[in-house]
Design an enzyme around this catalytic site. Structure first.
Site, PDB file in Angstrom:
ATOM      1  CE  LYS A  11      -3.804  -2.336   2.378  1.00 42.03           C
ATOM      2  NZ  LYS A  11      -4.687  -2.315   3.559  1.00 42.03           N
ATOM      3  CG  PHE A  59     -13.425   0.496   7.112  1.00 44.14           C
ATOM      4  CD1 PHE A  59     -12.948   0.007   5.900  1.00 44.14           C
ATOM      5  CD2 PHE A  59     -14.088  -0.378   7.961  1.00 44.14           C
ATOM      6  CE1 PHE A  59     -13.125  -1.322   5.538  1.00 44.14           C
ATOM      7  CE2 PHE A  59     -14.275  -1.714   7.611  1.00 44.14           C
ATOM      8  CZ  PHE A  59     -13.790  -2.180   6.391  1.00 44.14           C
ATOM      9  CB  THR A  93      -6.289  -6.629   9.855  1.00 36.48           C
ATOM     10  OG1 THR A  93      -6.610  -7.764   9.046  1.00 36.48           O
ATOM     11  CG2 THR A  93      -6.716  -5.366   9.137  1.00 36.48           C
ATOM     12  NE  ARG A 104      -1.732  -6.047   7.263  1.00 36.82           N
ATOM     13  CZ  ARG A 104      -2.652  -6.885   6.823  1.00 36.82           C
ATOM     14  NH1 ARG A 104      -3.004  -7.940   7.547  1.00 36.82           N
ATOM     15  NH2 ARG A 104      -3.241  -6.675   5.661  1.00 36.82           N
ATOM     16  CG  ASN A 114      -3.375  -2.760   7.000  1.00 36.63           C
ATOM     17  OD1 ASN A 114      -3.256  -2.376   5.841  1.00 36.63           O
ATOM     18  ND2 ASN A 114      -4.363  -3.544   7.381  1.00 36.63           N
ATOM     19  CG  HIS A 117      -5.181  -6.503  -0.009  1.00 34.90           C
ATOM     20  ND1 HIS A 117      -6.389  -6.548   0.652  1.00 34.90           N
ATOM     21  CD2 HIS A 117      -5.276  -7.392  -1.036  1.00 34.90           C
ATOM     22  CE1 HIS A 117      -7.187  -7.415   0.032  1.00 34.90           C
ATOM     23  NE2 HIS A 117      -6.534  -7.933  -0.993  1.00 34.90           N
TER      24      HIS A 117
END
Length: 145
Positions: A11, A59, A93, A104, A114, A117
């Protein structure tokens, strides 16, 4: 040996921190090989479509905004029990609940940022891979025993 494929996304926060290489190395060290990889800045439509399953969740809007805030690394990882292996390497997560030595725990700053994915099932992996990659963009190579 159950060879599977799974989708992995590094991410925007992972790119901002400059840990792409470290993350990919962790996958490779655990036997997951990147068989497709691309750096891409997702459009809002792409992010909304990809995370459509979360559309009703509170979210959703923040998740989409985060995912379009900068480029991501899209990868197809291949290896033995790839879906579960990827999830183990990523960690929980919420990075506060992630085990020591997971991506993470080591790189993420919050449940919202985080870092990675990963597909949560083999069925979803197939759907997610097809969302971003054509079959002709995915390559395999021999495995060492």
């Amino acid at each position: 040996m159950a060879i599977e494929r799974t989708l992995s996304i590094i991410k925007p926060d992972g790119l901002e921190k400059g840990v792409i290489g470290k993350i990919i190395s962790r996958f490779e060290e655990k036997g997951l090989k990147p068989v497709a990889i691309r750096l891409q800045h997702l459009s809002q439509a792409q992010a909304e479509g990809f995370y459509a399953v979360h559309k009703a969740r509170p979210f959703f809007k923040d998740l989409v905004q985060f995912m379009i805030s900068g480029p991501v690394v899209l990868m197809v990882l291949e290896g033995e029990n790839a879906v579960l292996a990827n999830r183990d390497i990523m960690g929980a997560t919420n990075p506060a609940q992630a085990a020591e030595g997971t991506i993470r725990k080591d790189f993420a700053t919050s449940i919202d940022k985080n870092t990675v994915h990963g597909s949560d099932s083999l069925e979803n992996a197939k759907i997610e891979i097809a969302y971003f990659f054509r079959e002709t963009e995915i390559h395999s190579y021999p495995y060492q025993k």
